[in-house]
Design a protein around this motif. Structure first.
Motif, mmCIF file in Angstrom:
data_model
loop_
_atom_site.group_PDB
_atom_site.id
_atom_site.type_symbol
_atom_site.label_atom_id
_atom_site.label_comp_id
_atom_site.label_asym_id
_atom_site.label_seq_id
_atom_site.Cartn_x
_atom_site.Cartn_y
_atom_site.Cartn_z
ATOM 1 N N VAL A 7 -97.301 31.665 -55.824
ATOM 2 C CA VAL A 7 -96.019 32.385 -55.156
ATOM 3 C C VAL A 7 -96.218 33.172 -53.761
ATOM 4 C CG1 VAL A 7 -94.532 34.405 -55.752
ATOM 5 C CG2 VAL A 7 -95.285 32.605 -57.621
ATOM 6 N N THR A 8 -95.348 33.025 -53.189
ATOM 7 C CA THR A 8 -95.368 33.790 -51.656
ATOM 8 C C THR A 8 -94.429 34.700 -51.536
ATOM 9 O OG1 THR A 8 -94.078 32.030 -50.663
ATOM 10 C CG2 THR A 8 -96.431 31.618 -50.541
ATOM 11 N N ALA A 9 -94.443 35.636 -50.758
ATOM 12 C CA ALA A 9 -93.532 36.587 -50.449
ATOM 13 C C ALA A 9 -93.665 37.074 -49.005
ATOM 14 C CB ALA A 9 -93.445 37.680 -51.373
ATOM 15 N N GLN A 10 -92.296 37.255 -48.464
ATOM 16 C CA GLN A 10 -92.450 37.590 -46.909
ATOM 17 C C GLN A 10 -93.083 38.993 -46.552
ATOM 18 O OE1 GLN A 10 -88.522 37.909 -45.396
ATOM 19 N NE2 GLN A 10 -89.165 37.514 -43.343
ATOM 20 N N GLU A 11 -93.118 39.794 -47.497
ATOM 21 C CA GLU A 11 -93.707 41.120 -47.291
ATOM 22 C C GLU A 11 -95.239 41.048 -47.601
ATOM 23 O OE1 GLU A 11 -91.253 40.472 -49.301
ATOM 24 O OE2 GLU A 11 -90.005 41.698 -49.667
ATOM 25 N N ALA A 12 -95.674 39.998 -48.126
ATOM 26 C CA ALA A 12 -96.939 39.891 -48.380
ATOM 27 C C ALA A 12 -98.046 39.392 -47.452
ATOM 28 C CB ALA A 12 -97.370 38.911 -49.553
ATOM 29 N N SER A 13 -97.552 39.446 -46.004
ATOM 30 C CA SER A 13 -98.231 39.211 -44.950
ATOM 31 C C SER A 13 -99.187 38.200 -44.867
ATOM 32 C CB SER A 13 -99.287 40.474 -44.502
ATOM 33 O OG SER A 13 -98.337 41.586 -44.826
ATOM 34 N N ALA B 101 -91.739 38.612 -56.475
ATOM 35 C CA ALA B 101 -91.372 37.465 -56.103
ATOM 36 C C ALA B 101 -91.507 36.558 -57.184
ATOM 37 C CB ALA B 101 -92.218 36.729 -55.021
ATOM 38 N N ALA B 102 -92.484 36.914 -58.023
ATOM 39 C CA ALA B 102 -92.686 35.898 -59.436
ATOM 40 C C ALA B 102 -92.050 36.799 -60.885
ATOM 41 C CB ALA B 102 -94.376 36.286 -59.911
ATOM 42 N N GLY B 103 -91.109 37.456 -60.488
ATOM 43 C CA GLY B 103 -90.459 38.264 -61.341
ATOM 44 C C GLY B 103 -91.025 39.179 -62.496
#
Ligand code: HSE
Length: 402
Positions: free
Chosen positions: A364-370, A236-238
């Motif tokens: 940074v956030t990500a959907q898969e990061a629970s 998510a942060a590239g």
């Protein structure tokens, strides 16, 4: 005619016997004389092996045979491998090896004896399998002051991380797949805990900077703590997560070496090094950055490097190759905890204290990061980072390379 003894008839030893036999005429032409295998040291008879007639089980046969001028140590470990290397050198035989563990621990000792006896001790295959890296460092790049050398030095962990990144696998599933494919050993500890990469960066640092850097002075973190959430947040942060060995010469002349998973921007030259491949970057004052890339493991790539060392040892029997370094010591080792780096920290999204700890930082956030998020700090030493994180739950904490 040059007679060679191979120690070990495992993956690498049998590969060397195969290459020396298959390419005998071109190898002899390049060595300047015929090169033949006289003995292979094995632990038992190998009735199925095409090389069974060459197998001996007693090293003293090799040690006491004056016809044998080059010994290729392909045993691994630091027990018998060290003993036989010392005995072979003392008996006046050049030694070549693929064994990174013994070179990383005792290279300075072997090199000193080889120097004293005007013999070769060569170790091209100990780092990067078939990738030429030791000889380029020792000769082609010899005019450079090297400031840093770093890279992806372990194929097994790179395979596991690639599977986690590309297929979203967990560490355990990716490891099981690596074992199934025969990349990871049944006991994968040395790879996944970073010990293998540690030995390799010790060898590269010792050759680059001229003093032995021993594994005990290299802080080492493997990939067992890297989770699918870390991989998703990095993406998510590239960025990508890669296990790197790194050695830096500081302005005071001391060397800081360490092994850790790092976050790298997706356009970094090492980010595209995938699967079991290795990539090594050398930073020299004249050449700038130069990268070495290829298959870092495997029977024939490794045998190719061992066989090239055998050719070199035969060709230069009265003129040793200078791939040396001097013994190390505490005075040459810099303090890893004082190296300024940027950091990635994974914390729970619910934990709001991060702002008070680090001020205005990128998150940074990500959907898969629970429910976890990534925090990216500015430059901080490990020591400063630990002070700030005291009493704070950081789930993962890794350096970021730009
Ligand atoms: N286990 C090592 C690797 C073998 O995976 O890179 C080559 O040194």
């Amino acid at each position: 005619m040059a007679k060679v003894a191979i120690l070990g008839l495992g993956t690498v030893g049998s590969g060397v016997a195969e290459v020396l036999t298959k390419n005998a005429s071109s190898i002899s032409r390049r060595a300047g004389e015929e090169v033949t295998v006289k003995y292979i040291l094995g632990r038992h008879d190998y009735p199925e092996s095409p090389f069974r007639d060459l197998v001996v089980q007693d090293f003293s046969i090799i040690e006491n045979d004056p016809e044998v001028t080059v010994v290729a140590e392909c045993i691994g470990g630091t027990g018998a491998a060290r003993d036989y290397t010392l005995r072979a050198l003392k008996a006046g035989k050049s030694v070549v090896t693929s064994n990174k563990e013994v070179v990383a621990e005792y290279g300075d000792e072997f090199l000193a004896i080889a120097r004293e006896k005007n013999l070769n001790y060569l170790y091209e295959a100990s780092v990067g399998g078939g990738i030429p890296i030791i000889r380029p460092l020792g000769s082609c790049l010899a005019a450079n002051e090297i400031s840093e050398i770093y890279g992806i030095l372990n194929g097994t962990t790179n395979y596991i991380l690639t599977k986690m990144i590309k297929e979203g696998l967990s560490f355990d599933t990716a490891l099981a797949e690596a074992q199934e494919k025969g990349y990871a050993e049944a006991d994968p500890t040395a790879d996944v805990e970073g010990h293998d990469a540690c030995r390799k960066i010790c060898i590269l640092a010792s050759l680059s900077f001229g003093r032995h850097i021993y594994p005990r002075s290299v802080p080492t973190t493997g990939i067992t703590g890297v989770t699918a959430a870390d991989v998703a947040l990095a993406e998510a942060a590239g960025m990508k997560i890669k296990l790197l060995g790194r050695a830096i010469r500081q302005e005071d002349g001391k060397v800081v070496a360490y092994v850790s998973p790092h976050l790298l921007p997706e356009d970094h030259q090492l980010a595209g090094v995938e699967d079991v491949f290795n990539g090594i970057v050398v930073c020299g004052d004249a050449i700038g950055d130069v990268m070495f890339y290829g298959r870092g493991a495997g029977k024939l790539p490794t045998a190719s490097a061992v066989s090239a060392d055998i050719i070199d040892a035969v060709k230069h029997k009265d003129r040793r190759q200078n791939m040396d370094w001097a013994p190390g010591g505490d005075e040459v080792v810099g303090d890893y905890s004082l190296l300024p780096m940027k950091w990635y920290i994974r914390t729970s999204e619910r934990d709001v204290r991060i702002g008070t700890v680090f001020g205005d930082v990128e998150t940074v956030t990500a959907q898969e990061a629970s429910g976890d998020r990534a925090v990216f700090t500015g430059l901080l030493t490990r020591k400063e980072l630990e002070q700030r994180l005291a009493g704070f739950e950081a789930k993962t904490c890794l350096p970021v390379l730009e």
